[in-house]
Scaffold this motif. Structure first.
Motif, PDB file in Angstrom:
ATOM      1  N   UNK A  16       0.831  -1.191   0.000  1.00 39.50           N
ATOM      2  CA  UNK A  16       0.000   0.000   0.000  1.00 39.50           C
ATOM      3  C   UNK A  16       0.869   1.246   0.000  1.00 39.50           C
ATOM      4  N   UNK A  17       0.349   2.287  -0.581  1.00 40.81           N
ATOM      5  CA  UNK A  17       1.034   3.578  -0.542  1.00 40.81           C
ATOM      6  C   UNK A  17       0.611   4.316   0.722  1.00 40.81           C
ATOM      7  N   UNK A  18       1.519   5.071   1.296  1.00 46.29           N
ATOM      8  CA  UNK A  18       1.168   5.880   2.448  1.00 46.29           C
ATOM      9  C   UNK A  18       1.756   7.265   2.285  1.00 46.29           C
ATOM     10  N   UNK A  19       1.229   8.202   3.067  1.00 44.16           N
ATOM     11  CA  UNK A  19       1.677   9.583   3.009  1.00 44.16           C
ATOM     12  C   UNK A  19       1.950  10.073   4.424  1.00 44.16           C
ATOM     13  N   UNK A  20       2.902  10.996   4.532  1.00 41.69           N
ATOM     14  CA  UNK A  20       3.096  11.686   5.796  1.00 41.69           C
ATOM     15  C   UNK A  20       2.811  13.159   5.565  1.00 41.69           C
ATOM     16  N   UNK A  21       2.389  13.818   6.617  1.00 39.77           N
ATOM     17  CA  UNK A  21       2.070  15.228   6.512  1.00 39.77           C
ATOM     18  C   UNK A  21       2.276  15.922   7.836  1.00 39.77           C
ATOM     19  N   UNK A  22       2.234  17.238   7.799  1.00 42.11           N
ATOM     20  CA  UNK A  22       2.352  18.050   9.005  1.00 42.11           C
ATOM     21  C   UNK A  22       1.300  19.146   8.968  1.00 42.11           C
ATOM     22  N   UNK A  31      -0.862   8.335   6.914  1.00 40.55           N
ATOM     23  CA  UNK A  31      -2.121   7.734   6.469  1.00 40.55           C
ATOM     24  C   UNK A  31      -1.868   6.912   5.222  1.00 40.55           C
ATOM     25  N   UNK A  32      -2.693   5.903   5.031  1.00 37.62           N
ATOM     26  CA  UNK A  32      -2.680   5.171   3.767  1.00 37.62           C
ATOM     27  C   UNK A  32      -3.163   6.143   2.701  1.00 37.62           C
ATOM     28  N   UNK A  33      -2.492   6.177   1.561  1.00 36.60           N
ATOM     29  CA  UNK A  33      -2.875   7.090   0.484  1.00 36.60           C
ATOM     30  C   UNK A  33      -4.346   6.895   0.147  1.00 36.60           C
ATOM     31  N   UNK A  34      -5.016   7.990  -0.083  1.00 31.63           N
ATOM     32  CA  UNK A  34      -6.436   8.063  -0.401  1.00 31.63           C
ATOM     33  C   UNK A  34      -7.322   7.775   0.812  1.00 31.63           C
ATOM     34  N   UNK A  35      -6.730   7.696   1.996  1.00 33.54           N
ATOM     35  CA  UNK A  35      -7.498   7.583   3.237  1.00 33.54           C
ATOM     36  C   UNK A  35      -6.991   8.624   4.235  1.00 33.54           C
ATOM     37  N   UNK A  36      -6.636   9.796   3.707  1.00 30.53           N
ATOM     38  CA  UNK A  36      -6.060  10.845   4.535  1.00 30.53           C
ATOM     39  C   UNK A  36      -7.035  11.399   5.567  1.00 30.53           C
ATOM     40  N   UNK A  37      -8.318  11.061   5.455  1.00 31.25           N
ATOM     41  CA  UNK A  37      -9.291  11.524   6.441  1.00 31.25           C
ATOM     42  C   UNK A  37      -9.219  10.718   7.744  1.00 31.25           C
TER      43      UNK A  37
END
Length: 63
Positions: A16-22, A31-37
């Protein structure tokens, strides 16, 4: 929820793809990409350490 500035997705081979943010308060999110909510949150340092271990192939079983 605070406005989160997401980085580009990281995708491992066959995973799975994931993203980090601040956010503006300096909190870090993952979050898993496309599940940032539905992100997980922790300190920026803790998430950075986790991401570095995953990218190095030492912690891919954690996700």
């Amino acid at each position: 929820m605070a406005e989160i500035d997401w980085e580009e997705p990281f995708c491992g081979e066959g995973n799975n793809c994931f993203r980090i943010g601040t956010d503006t308060d300096g909190n870090a999110y993952i979050a898993v990409a496309e599940q940032e909510d539905r992100p997980l949150t922790d300190s920026r340092e803790a998430l950075r350490a986790l991401i570095l271990e995953i990218k190095a192939g030492r912690a891919d079983h954690l996700l």
